[in-house]
Design a protein around this motif. Structure first.
Motif, PDB file in Angstrom:
ATOM      1  N   SER A  51       0.575   8.284  -6.639  1.00 46.86           N
ATOM      2  CA  SER A  51       0.726   9.703  -6.279  1.00 46.86           C
ATOM      3  C   SER A  51       1.840  10.508  -7.239  1.00 46.86           C
ATOM      4  O   SER A  51       1.008  11.691  -7.948  1.00 46.86           O
ATOM      5  CB  SER A  51       0.799  10.116  -5.079  1.00 46.86           C
ATOM      6  OG  SER A  51      -0.349   9.409  -4.115  1.00 46.86           O
ATOM      7  N   CYS A 106       0.727  -1.137  -0.082  1.00 44.62           N
ATOM      8  CA  CYS A 106       0.181   0.013  -0.140  1.00 44.62           C
ATOM      9  C   CYS A 106       0.866   1.251   0.136  1.00 44.62           C
ATOM     10  O   CYS A 106       0.499   2.162  -0.869  1.00 44.62           O
ATOM     11  CB  CYS A 106      -0.939  -0.018   1.236  1.00 44.62           C
ATOM     12  SG  CYS A 106      -2.167  -1.180   1.072  1.00 44.62           S
ATOM     13  N   LEU A 121       0.959   4.027  -2.758  1.00 43.22           N
ATOM     14  CA  LEU A 121       0.435   5.371  -2.829  1.00 43.22           C
ATOM     15  C   LEU A 121       1.588   6.211  -3.096  1.00 43.22           C
ATOM     16  O   LEU A 121       1.324   7.257  -3.733  1.00 43.22           O
ATOM     17  CB  LEU A 121       0.408   5.308  -1.192  1.00 43.22           C
ATOM     18  CG  LEU A 121      -0.087   7.066  -1.023  1.00 43.22           C
ATOM     19  CD1 LEU A 121      -1.218   7.071  -1.434  1.00 43.22           C
ATOM     20  CD2 LEU A 121      -0.192   7.063   0.526  1.00 43.22           C
ATOM     21  N   SER A 174      -5.440   7.136  -2.953  1.00 40.32           N
ATOM     22  CA  SER A 174      -5.760   6.395  -1.608  1.00 40.32           C
ATOM     23  C   SER A 174      -7.112   5.987  -1.773  1.00 40.32           C
ATOM     24  O   SER A 174      -7.503   4.741  -1.279  1.00 40.32           O
ATOM     25  CB  SER A 174      -5.943   7.715  -0.640  1.00 40.32           C
ATOM     26  OG  SER A 174      -4.619   8.202  -0.409  1.00 40.32           O
TER      27      SER A 174
END
Length: 168
Positions: free
Chosen positions: A30, A22, A26, A60
């Motif tokens: 991003s 995760c 992320l 997210s």
């Protein structure tokens, strides 16, 4: 929710991989989204905060969607079980003051909820190697057992159902 024994090594391994995955997703997502948006819609002032924020938000949401979609997968069994157990224990903790007050008066449902909370906490703390507070929990469990014996109440975690919390 029944308390079950889970393989600690498998749980830790899967949890660590999910957390790392995760985190990497992320960061990569991003950056990819924000850099694409900055390239397509450059800001003359040089401030790209809104594009960076949008990249974090979209990534997210995507990670949350993916975790929810794959929560039934065999790889996620222990991770999801612990997450749901923590949610169940939080529900009890929010009502703990009322439960303890009713428990002192001998309410069997309150005593059962407290017993489940202690047993669930013990399971979680063993999984997380949080043995520092186990002695304190043992004292609380002994006090609970004493009150249950005083009111002739038998406590079994298998009898617990979170619907009993509605009365408190």
């Amino acid at each position: 929710m029944q308390l079950i024994q889970i393989d600690k090594a498998r749980y830790r391994k899967h949890l660590n991989r999910v957390i790392i995955g995760c985190g990497l997703a992320l960061a990569a997502g991003s950056l990819a989204i924000s850099q694409t948006l900055i390239a397509l819609f450059p800001d003359e002032s040089g401030s790209h905060f809104h594009w960076n924020l949008l990249g974090v938000i979209v990534t997210s949401i995507t990670i949350g969607w993916a975790l929810n979609k794959y929560r039934g997968h065999d790889y996620m069994t222990e991770v999801v079980y612990v997450w749901e157990l923590k949610q169940a224990l939080n529900k009890i903790t929010r009502k703990m003051a009322k439960l303890k007050a009713a428990g002192r008066e001998g309410d069997p449902q309150a005593l059962l909820a407290i017993h489940y909370s202690y047993a669930g906490s013990r399971l979680l703390w063993q999984l997380d190697d949080n043995t520092i507070t186990m002695d304190e929990l043992a004292i609380k469990q002994a006090e609970l057992d004493s009150v249950a014996a005083q009111f002739n109440v038998t406590l079994n975690t298998d009898d617990y159902d979170d619907s009993i919390l509605k009365q408190f």
